[in-house]
Design a protein around this motif. Structure first.
Motif, PDB file in Angstrom:
ATOM      1  N   SER A 125       0.772  -1.160  -0.047  1.00  0.00           N
ATOM      2  CA  SER A 125       0.072  -0.108  -0.069  1.00  0.00           C
ATOM      3  C   SER A 125       0.837   1.279   0.101  1.00  0.00           C
ATOM      4  O   SER A 125       1.883   1.244   0.163  1.00  0.00           O
ATOM      5  CB  SER A 125      -0.976  -0.161   1.373  1.00  0.00           C
ATOM      6  OG  SER A 125       0.010   0.200   2.363  1.00  0.00           O
ATOM      7  N   LYS A 126       0.379   2.379  -0.284  1.00  0.00           N
ATOM      8  CA  LYS A 126       0.866   3.710  -0.317  1.00  0.00           C
ATOM      9  C   LYS A 126       1.406   3.988   1.221  1.00  0.00           C
ATOM     10  O   LYS A 126       2.461   4.406   1.298  1.00  0.00           O
ATOM     11  CB  LYS A 126       0.027   4.721  -0.940  1.00  0.00           C
ATOM     12  CG  LYS A 126       0.918   6.256  -0.888  1.00  0.00           C
ATOM     13  CD  LYS A 126       0.164   7.172  -1.636  1.00  0.00           C
ATOM     14  CE  LYS A 126      -1.077   7.699  -0.782  1.00  0.00           C
ATOM     15  NZ  LYS A 126      -1.781   8.721  -1.444  1.00  0.00           N
ATOM     16  N   HIS A 127       0.457   3.427   2.027  1.00  0.00           N
ATOM     17  CA  HIS A 127       0.831   3.837   3.734  1.00  0.00           C
ATOM     18  C   HIS A 127       2.220   3.199   4.025  1.00  0.00           C
ATOM     19  O   HIS A 127       3.052   3.651   4.552  1.00  0.00           O
ATOM     20  CB  HIS A 127      -0.101   3.344   4.408  1.00  0.00           C
ATOM     21  CG  HIS A 127       0.037   3.572   5.885  1.00  0.00           C
ATOM     22  ND1 HIS A 127       0.152   4.800   6.494  1.00  0.00           N
ATOM     23  CD2 HIS A 127       0.354   2.423   6.893  1.00  0.00           C
ATOM     24  CE1 HIS A 127       0.570   4.478   7.658  1.00  0.00           C
ATOM     25  NE2 HIS A 127       0.542   3.291   7.916  1.00  0.00           N
ATOM     26  N   SER A 128       2.242   1.661   3.557  1.00  0.00           N
ATOM     27  CA  SER A 128       3.497   1.258   3.964  1.00  0.00           C
ATOM     28  C   SER A 128       4.716   1.573   3.280  1.00  0.00           C
ATOM     29  O   SER A 128       5.804   1.704   3.699  1.00  0.00           O
ATOM     30  CB  SER A 128       3.337  -0.416   3.523  1.00  0.00           C
ATOM     31  OG  SER A 128       2.982  -0.443   2.310  1.00  0.00           O
ATOM     32  N   LYS A 182       5.224   5.024   2.446  1.00  0.00           N
ATOM     33  CA  LYS A 182       5.612   5.997   3.093  1.00  0.00           C
ATOM     34  C   LYS A 182       6.381   5.798   4.666  1.00  0.00           C
ATOM     35  O   LYS A 182       7.218   6.383   4.967  1.00  0.00           O
ATOM     36  CB  LYS A 182       4.359   6.913   3.309  1.00  0.00           C
ATOM     37  CG  LYS A 182       3.828   7.421   2.498  1.00  0.00           C
ATOM     38  CD  LYS A 182       2.544   8.241   2.594  1.00  0.00           C
ATOM     39  CE  LYS A 182       3.036   9.488   3.195  1.00  0.00           C
ATOM     40  NZ  LYS A 182       1.574  10.341   3.457  1.00  0.00           N
ATOM     41  N   GLU A 183       5.922   4.716   5.078  1.00  0.00           N
ATOM     42  CA  GLU A 183       6.464   4.396   6.287  1.00  0.00           C
ATOM     43  C   GLU A 183       7.739   3.901   6.395  1.00  0.00           C
ATOM     44  O   GLU A 183       8.652   4.141   6.935  1.00  0.00           O
ATOM     45  CB  GLU A 183       5.455   3.255   7.082  1.00  0.00           C
ATOM     46  CG  GLU A 183       4.078   3.865   7.754  1.00  0.00           C
ATOM     47  CD  GLU A 183       4.319   4.799   8.801  1.00  0.00           C
ATOM     48  OE1 GLU A 183       5.308   4.693   9.475  1.00  0.00           O
ATOM     49  OE2 GLU A 183       3.768   6.026   8.562  1.00  0.00           O
ATOM     50  N   ASN A 203       2.242  13.965  -3.900  1.00  0.00           N
ATOM     51  CA  ASN A 203       1.468  12.697  -3.217  1.00  0.00           C
ATOM     52  C   ASN A 203      -0.205  12.829  -3.369  1.00  0.00           C
ATOM     53  O   ASN A 203      -1.017  13.576  -2.923  1.00  0.00           O
ATOM     54  CB  ASN A 203       1.511  13.219  -1.494  1.00  0.00           C
ATOM     55  CG  ASN A 203       0.772  12.107  -0.745  1.00  0.00           C
ATOM     56  OD1 ASN A 203       0.424  10.844  -1.063  1.00  0.00           O
ATOM     57  ND2 ASN A 203       0.844  12.174   0.506  1.00  0.00           N
ATOM     58  N   GLN A 258      -3.791  -2.395  -4.364  1.00  0.00           N
ATOM     59  CA  GLN A 258      -3.277  -1.472  -3.992  1.00  0.00           C
ATOM     60  C   GLN A 258      -1.664  -1.286  -3.952  1.00  0.00           C
ATOM     61  O   GLN A 258      -1.112  -0.571  -3.097  1.00  0.00           O
ATOM     62  CB  GLN A 258      -3.882  -1.283  -2.571  1.00  0.00           C
ATOM     63  CG  GLN A 258      -5.250  -1.052  -2.531  1.00  0.00           C
ATOM     64  CD  GLN A 258      -5.987   0.285  -3.195  1.00  0.00           C
ATOM     65  OE1 GLN A 258      -5.042   1.253  -3.026  1.00  0.00           O
ATOM     66  NE2 GLN A 258      -7.029   0.210  -3.825  1.00  0.00           N
TER      67      GLN A 258
END
Length: 536
Positions: free
Chosen positions: A29-32, A34-35, A53, A83
């Motif tokens: 995912s995009k969240h992972s 970014k993290e 972004n 995703q």
């Protein structure tokens, strides 16, 4: 998605602890993604930003003067169910210097990194945490951020304070299911938590098996977010050790909560009349009488084993301080002096039970776990004893130096005079001991085990009941204290002496009554200026 791409996604999750961020790497995912970028920046002392972004593209940069960058995009932008994101291009070379005050290093991230240290050491200080972050990640953080990180770590370890109130019904049902006969009571005020009481069936059985008829009571303020008090009742086993009976979390140690607790305790222990049972609680603050001499005289009267010794101690107190004597004379000696205790209780001890700095369910489960370990440990110890008497009682019997017949009645252990008569008759002192003190009684007390409780995910769901809400906050202004305020006559745990009633002397003007910070005196050329005086 082929097996190679799936393998890359798996590798990206493995390298999250120290990501390399290579071209072609996939993220679920995009969240992972970014993290992972933030993790790379925090571990390598770079401040990572995301100037581009949106739903399809993501650009990662270091700063305006640095050539390092990463371009990412969705792997299949036309498939809403996929995703997955992929690194398309990058420049892995930095042309900037490292930063030591990194805003990506948040309190939540620090708490996650160091939660194991808080598990291993409950006294892990904020200063130590600050130094460890500086050493491990070359990052300077404030003590305020460290304090928030500690709270975050404790939440991860013990569970969030508020969320645990919603699981009280399930927890109490699980305790009753695994320990048949256990009493659990939850008292609410229109869905707001007020009180919770637990008395395990094993504790009831152990008390009836041979504990002496004495109940110690105590209450401690809770250090958790919502405050409150932990009330505890304990008994005395055959070896003069403490035996847990019941415990409860209440809103305050007031008359209503204590009455509620004692009524439930009386039903569980089947106490019809208190005539055969002694109740003891601490009352350590003697208002207005704080000298060590008066304190010693009070303890002398409290430890007196005969009424004659008690009267002599009280007479000495009257001659020393008539007001203290009048105050103590109003107290019923049956409530505080050994000389007036009932001989049916056969004990002269009291214990304290603690587990008060955790969220509500973690605290209750900690107490229950300690009871499990205590019962198992005491049972194993008792089975290894030699002889018929418990070790502490045997030791008291061998070195008994008290020569009062009343003392034998009070503790159940023969005194020196009685022992002499027993030896003249060529008999064994052990045969005159009360059954309270035998090894067999101790084994019977600790033969009732507490069954373990399953994890929260295995608790039965009670979806038909509205969740319990946490109690209203009763917090005074200012930062909450972790240490109980002690009176001047109580033993202090600090190493420095108090400066109360010590005259302060200024180091500049040498005058008593202030320090150099508030000094307004004339020292050398330090002459106060008269600002409003106008010269002609």
């Amino acid at each position: 998605m082929d097996l190679t791409q799936m393998a890359k996604i798996g590798l990206s999750s493995i390298y999250m602890s120290n990501p390399r961020l290579e071209v072609g790497m996939l993220f679920k995912s995009k969240h992972s993604l970014k993290e992972a970028a933030k993790q790379y920046g925090m571990l390598n002392s770079y401040f990572i930003k995301f100037p581009k972004n949106d739903l399809r593209r993501l650009k990662v940069v270091c700063n305006e003067k640095c050539s390092w960058f990463i371009w990412d995009s969705r792997l299949n932008p036309n498939d809403p169910t996929d995703q997955t994101w992929q690194i398309r291009s990058s420049n892995p070379n930095h042309t900037c210097s490292k930063v030591y005050k990194n805003r990506n290093v948040t309190s939540a991230w620090i708490g996650e990194q160091y939660k194991e240290k808080f598990v291993a050491n409950s006294d892990y200080s904020l200063k130590s945490l600050q130094q460890d972050v500086k050493r491990d990640f070359c990052c300077l953080v404030s003590l305020t951020k460290c304090r928030r990180a500690k709270l975050r770590a404790l939440e991860l370890i013990e569970g969030a304070h508020k969320a645990q109130y919603e699981k009280i019904y399930e927890y109490l049902l699980e305790v009753r299911t695994q320990n048949e006969g256990t009493t659990t009571i939850c008292y609410l005020d229109n869905r707001l938590f007020q009180r919770m009481y637990v008395c395990l069936q094993a504790c009831k059985d152990g008390y009836r098996a041979g504990c002496r008829r004495i109940v110690g009571l105590n209450g401690y303020f809770l250090k958790g977010y919502y405050g409150g008090y932990l009330l505890a009742a304990v008994g005395i086993d055959a070896n003069n050790g403490i035996y847990p009976l019941a415990y409860a979390a209440v809103e305050s140690a007031n008359q209503a909560s204590w009455l509620w607790f004692l009524e439930l305790l009386a039903m569980d222990l089947e106490i019809v009349s208190s005539y055969h049972i002694s109740f003891m609680s601490n009352k350590q603050k003697n208002t207005g009488f704080r000298t060590k001499e008066l304190k010693d005289l009070l303890w002398k009267a409290a430890r007196a084993s005969t009424t004659r010794e008690f009267d002599d101690a009280m007479d000495e107190l009257r001659k020393t301080n008539h007001h203290a004597y009048d105050w103590l004379k109003k107290k019923n000696p049956a409530h505080w002096s050994m000389s007036h205790f009932s001989i049916r209780s056969h004990s002269d001890m009291l214990m304290i039970l603690e587990a008060r700095g955790k969220p509500i369910l973690t605290m209750m489960e900690t107490v229950r776990t300690k009871i499990i370990l205590l019962i198992v440990k005491k049972k194993e110890e008792a089975e290894k004893w030699k002889g018929t008497l418990c070790p502490k009682i045997k030791k008291k019997l061998d070195v008994n130096i008290k020569d009062s017949l009343r003392n034998w009645d009070l503790t159940g252990i023969p005194c020196l005079l009685a022992l002499s008569v027993i030896h003249v008759k060529n008999e064994f002192p052990e045969t005159y001991e009360q059954t309270w003190h035998t090894k067999q009684t101790q084994i019977q007390i600790y033969s009732n085990f507490v069954s373990p409780v399953r994890g929260p995910k295995q608790w039965a769901s009670l979806s038909n009941m509205l969740p319990i809400l946490p109690p209203p906050l009763r917090r005074p202004p200012g930062r909450p204290t972790k240490v109980k305020r002690k009176e001047p006559d109580e033993p202090q745990t600090i190493e420095r002496l108090s400066k109360r009633r010590v005259e302060m002397r200024c180091s500049k003007c040498k005058i008593i009554g202030h320090n150099k910070r508030s000094c307004k005196g004339e020292v050398g050329q330090n002459i106060p200026v008269k600002r409003h005086q106008v010269g002609v």
